[in-house]
Design a protein around this motif. Structure first.
Motif, mmCIF file in Angstrom:
data_model
loop_
_atom_site.group_PDB
_atom_site.id
_atom_site.type_symbol
_atom_site.label_atom_id
_atom_site.label_comp_id
_atom_site.label_asym_id
_atom_site.label_seq_id
_atom_site.Cartn_x
_atom_site.Cartn_y
_atom_site.Cartn_z
ATOM 1 N N MET A 249 0.820 -1.217 0.000
ATOM 2 C CA MET A 249 0.000 0.000 0.000
ATOM 3 C C MET A 249 0.851 1.263 0.000
ATOM 4 O O MET A 249 2.035 1.227 0.356
ATOM 5 N N MET A 250 0.247 2.375 -0.416
ATOM 6 C CA MET A 250 0.924 3.668 -0.343
ATOM 7 C C MET A 250 0.158 4.563 0.611
ATOM 8 O O MET A 250 -1.076 4.583 0.610
ATOM 9 N N GLU A 251 0.918 5.291 1.425
ATOM 10 C CA GLU A 251 0.345 6.251 2.370
ATOM 11 C C GLU A 251 1.306 7.418 2.526
ATOM 12 O O GLU A 251 2.512 7.239 2.386
ATOM 13 N N ARG B 269 -5.763 -2.155 12.167
ATOM 14 C CA ARG B 269 -6.288 -0.874 11.679
ATOM 15 C C ARG B 269 -7.701 -1.037 11.146
ATOM 16 O O ARG B 269 -8.499 -0.111 11.247
ATOM 17 N N VAL B 270 -8.025 -2.211 10.593
ATOM 18 C CA VAL B 270 -9.409 -2.466 10.189
ATOM 19 C C VAL B 270 -10.320 -2.315 11.414
ATOM 20 O O VAL B 270 -11.410 -1.752 11.329
ATOM 21 N N THR C 26 -11.707 1.085 12.310
ATOM 22 C CA THR C 26 -12.978 1.388 11.635
ATOM 23 C C THR C 26 -14.133 0.708 12.367
ATOM 24 O O THR C 26 -15.202 1.306 12.543
ATOM 25 N N LEU D 233 -13.128 -7.778 7.079
ATOM 26 C CA LEU D 233 -13.575 -6.380 6.922
ATOM 27 C C LEU D 233 -14.592 -6.037 8.012
ATOM 28 O O LEU D 233 -15.183 -6.928 8.630
ATOM 29 N N GLN E 173 -3.206 6.494 -7.961
ATOM 30 C CA GLN E 173 -2.065 7.197 -7.351
ATOM 31 C C GLN E 173 -2.197 8.709 -7.513
ATOM 32 O O GLN E 173 -1.879 9.473 -6.604
ATOM 33 N N ALA F 181 -4.414 9.808 -4.937
ATOM 34 C CA ALA F 181 -3.769 9.748 -3.616
ATOM 35 C C ALA F 181 -2.815 10.933 -3.419
ATOM 36 O O ALA F 181 -2.812 11.565 -2.359
ATOM 37 N N TYR F 182 -2.017 11.248 -4.460
ATOM 38 C CA TYR F 182 -1.111 12.400 -4.355
ATOM 39 C C TYR F 182 -1.910 13.680 -4.136
ATOM 40 O O TYR F 182 -1.564 14.520 -3.295
ATOM 41 N N MET G 256 -3.282 13.854 -0.631
ATOM 42 C CA MET G 256 -2.208 14.161 0.315
ATOM 43 C C MET G 256 -1.873 15.658 0.263
ATOM 44 O O MET G 256 -1.727 16.306 1.305
ATOM 45 N N VAL H 157 -4.912 9.611 3.397
ATOM 46 C CA VAL H 157 -5.218 8.823 2.199
ATOM 47 C C VAL H 157 -4.470 7.491 2.232
ATOM 48 O O VAL H 157 -3.345 7.405 2.740
ATOM 49 N N THR H 158 -5.128 6.447 1.757
ATOM 50 C CA THR H 158 -4.448 5.176 1.526
ATOM 51 C C THR H 158 -4.725 4.737 0.098
ATOM 52 O O THR H 158 -5.809 4.954 -0.431
ATOM 53 N N TRP H 159 -3.715 4.162 -0.523
ATOM 54 C CA TRP H 159 -3.828 3.583 -1.870
ATOM 55 C C TRP H 159 -3.370 2.152 -1.764
ATOM 56 O O TRP H 159 -2.256 1.890 -1.295
ATOM 57 N N ILE H 160 -4.231 1.228 -2.123
ATOM 58 C CA ILE H 160 -3.818 -0.177 -2.004
ATOM 59 C C ILE H 160 -4.227 -0.919 -3.275
ATOM 60 O O ILE H 160 -5.375 -0.846 -3.699
ATOM 61 N N PRO H 161 -3.274 -1.591 -3.911
ATOM 62 C CA PRO H 161 -3.587 -2.298 -5.147
ATOM 63 C C PRO H 161 -4.031 -3.724 -4.851
ATOM 64 O O PRO H 161 -3.700 -4.267 -3.802
ATOM 65 N N TYR I 85 -2.956 -7.236 -5.701
ATOM 66 C CA TYR I 85 -1.671 -7.683 -6.238
ATOM 67 C C TYR I 85 -1.672 -9.195 -6.272
ATOM 68 O O TYR I 85 -2.507 -9.846 -5.659
ATOM 69 N N ILE J 133 -7.137 6.885 8.878
ATOM 70 C CA ILE J 133 -7.867 5.846 8.154
ATOM 71 C C ILE J 133 -7.674 4.497 8.828
ATOM 72 O O ILE J 133 -6.546 4.077 9.082
ATOM 73 N N SER K 180 -9.621 0.908 8.076
ATOM 74 C CA SER K 180 -9.527 -0.083 7.013
ATOM 75 C C SER K 180 -9.180 0.564 5.675
ATOM 76 O O SER K 180 -9.873 1.472 5.234
ATOM 77 N N PRO K 181 -8.131 0.081 5.011
ATOM 78 C CA PRO K 181 -7.803 0.597 3.681
ATOM 79 C C PRO K 181 -8.601 -0.100 2.581
ATOM 80 O O PRO K 181 -8.467 0.237 1.414
ATOM 81 N N LEU K 182 -9.413 -1.079 2.980
ATOM 82 C CA LEU K 182 -10.206 -1.843 2.011
ATOM 83 C C LEU K 182 -11.680 -1.744 2.378
ATOM 84 O O LEU K 182 -12.019 -1.652 3.558
ATOM 85 N N VAL K 183 -12.541 -1.778 1.378
ATOM 86 C CA VAL K 183 -13.981 -1.738 1.627
ATOM 87 C C VAL K 183 -14.678 -2.725 0.706
ATOM 88 O O VAL K 183 -14.192 -3.029 -0.388
#
Lengths: 353, 186
Positions: free
Chosen positions: A175-177, A260-261, A264, A338, B27, B30-31, B34, B40-44, B46, B66, B68-71
């Motif tokens: 992930m990116m943060e 972290r989930v 939420t 989730l 991305q 996300a930039y 920010m 902000v979280t960006w998660i691919p 993969y 943030i 959960s980074p996933l929904v």
């Protein structure tokens, strides 16, 4: 320094560089290959050592050797690769040299898959190798923590001459943060190597670093020393984070990604009128047992959530010691639980206790 | 653009074939988030994927830390191809936004509880001279409809983060963004 958008794996490598790592030895494996990728670009630029070994077994033994020579050194891998390193880790623990190890855990057992998992909790915390020892185990839940705990891992490893592991998973790795890097520490010059290091015994008595102690009493003495050190670490280095625990009557315990989930989950449960708090262990070893025991006096029940079949929950139960019910919810094989599946588990707990 | 006191919490899924730029569009978002001082979280997604396989990312934007980074149910989605439409059209939360690349997705949404924006993004991108700009066209539509991040913040993200090898396409990217934004106006 301003925040930049960092990918977890690259951030881990850059943080180690900022912490003054002199050498990295490793072997690529998904989902942490970007750690090697970043190091392979940056370390040669800086005149430091990046070496892709022929295997994980070779990597950890190169790490062992460099650590004996007093270098600030690390490796990184993912679950099956860490299994291959376990013999070396045990030797390192007995030899009492500081080493940092990253495990970006993936789904197992076996070759498994590359999806996020916490299936290696037992391995990291209880049995990182044969014999009696524990590494210090740090579990970041976001990219900033990944950076901070890599730096902390070097400090703790050197302070106690021990292994410090940072365990995360592919979700944090990929992930990116926004995160902030620490300033660059200078690399320790050779003349400042620790006095126990094997630096060539010119003008002094030779140092001996070994993990072979023939004779039972001999080895028991070494074990007693290791145990005394572990006790000191357990007394000084327990770390955790709490969310909304002040007035909580139900407690979530979760670490890393699912930790972290659960942040939420706390927000959503509070909106639904449940007084839920979260304790997120930062050190998995030493475990925040004392604080969990305190909170167990305050709450009606505990729900532990993990990305495995129920590993940390054993330590939670040991800490709670029957003060209140402890329930478990987990997903395996690389599935991240989730909020919409954790909430009903909380509701069940709410009704039960 | 933000009403005072309104909470910001958006979960956006961008999905398409590998090579369509779903990850890069995320991305950029996300930039930009920010740069606006937001969390902000960006998660691919993969795994063992190849070019032409599925590519997807989730971007969460919030004014608080943030969790959960996933929904499972995003507040918005961009679907660049048919499999993504099938996966995420039913998932968008009621009241949410769905941006459909109608050049490649012929079907219409049957939902009346979400705001669906059909953008012939691949056609617009081809007309601009590069079909691979479809991601940015769709992003423009989403940003305009979402109203959480100004279009200029995405332009700045392009200025700062468009990879060196695509630098010559900077102007076209911005044009694609603005063309898309026209579709996002209410």
């Amino acid at each position: 320094m301003a925040k930049e958008l960092w990918e977890g794996n690259a951030a881990i490598a850059e943080a180690a560089i900022r912490a003054g790592v002199e050498a990295f030895f490793g072997y690529p494996i998904t989902p942490q290959t970007e750690v090697l990728e970043h190091f392979s670009k940056r370390l040669p630029e800086l005149g430091r050592v990046f070496l892709q070994a022929e295997s994980e077994v070779a990597s950890i033994n190169m790490v062992y050797g460099a650590a004996c020579a007093g270098a600030r050194v690390m490796t990184s891998s993912s679950s099956p690769g860490i299994s291959l390193m376990q013999e070396g880790l045990s030797y390192i623990a007995c030899s009492e040299v500081p080493v940092v190890v990253i495990n970006i855990m993936r789904g197992g057992p076996g070759l498994g898959n590359v999806q996020p998992s916490q299936g290696d909790y037992f391995q990291a915390v209880k049995m990182a190798g044969h014999g009696d020892f524990h590494p210090i185990v740090l579990a970041p839940a976001n990219v900033q923590e990944a950076i901070d705990y890599v730096v902390l891992a070097f400090d703790l490893a050197e302070k106690y001459r021990t292994i410090a592991m940072v365990v995360a998973d592919g979700a944090i790795g990929q992930m990116m943060e926004p995160a902030e890097m620490p300033p660059m520490r200078p690399v320790r010059p050779p003349e400042e190597r620790p006095d126990w290091a094997l630096t060539g015994a010119q003008g002094r008595e030779p140092n001996i670093i070994t993990s072979l102690y023939l004779g039972a009493e001999n080895l028991e003495r070494v074990n007693l020393r290791l145990q005394a050190k572990l006790k000191e670490i357990a007394a000084n280095e327990v770390r955790w984070k709490e969310y909304s625990t002040e007035d909580a009557d139900l407690l979530l315990v979760a670490f890393g990604t699912v930790g972290r989930v659960c942040q939420t989950v706390v927000r959503e449960a509070r909106k639904a009128g449940m007084k839920v708090g979260l304790l997120r262990p930062v050190t998995l070893w030493p475990f925040p047992s004392g604080r969990i025991a305190e909170l167990a006096e305050q709450v009606r029940g505990v729900l532990t959530v993990e990305m495995n079949a129920g590993q940390m929950v054993e330590d939670v139960r040991l800490a709670v010691e029957g003060r209140c019910p402890v329930r478990f919810y987990g997903r395996m094989g690389g599935v991240i639980p989730l909020p919409d599946e954790i909430l009903p588990e909380l509701e069940k707990l709410d009704k039960e206790c | 653009m933000q009403e005072a006191g309104r909470r910001i919490q958006e979960e956006i899924i961008i999905s398409g074939f590998g090579g369509q730029g779903a990850l890069f569009a995320g991305q950029l978002l996300a930039y930009a988030a920010m740069d606006q001082g937001l969390h902000v979280t960006w998660i691919p997604s993969y795994g063992p994927e190849m070019r032409g396989g599925k590519a997807r990312c989730t971007v969460v934007i919030s004014d608080e830390e943030i969790g959960s980074p996933l929904v499972r149910r995003p507040s918005a989605a961009i679907v660049l191809n048919i499999p993504s439409m099938e996966a995420f059209e039913p998932a968008v939360k009621p009241g949410g936004i769905l941006v459909v690349n109608s050049s490649l997705v012929p079907q219409k949404s049957e939902r009346d509880d979400i705001h669906v924006i059909y953008v012939p993004a691949s056609d617009i991108a081809s007309d601009l001279g590069n079909v691979r700009l479809a991601n940015v066209v769709c992003l423009g539509a989403l940003i305009q409809a979402l109203g959480v991040i100004p279009l200029e913040a995405i332009e700045r993200a392009l200025d700062d983060h468009l990879p060196e090898r695509h630098r010559k396409l900077l102007g076209l990217n911005k044009e694609a963004l603005r063309k898309g934004a026209e579709y996002g106006e209410h």
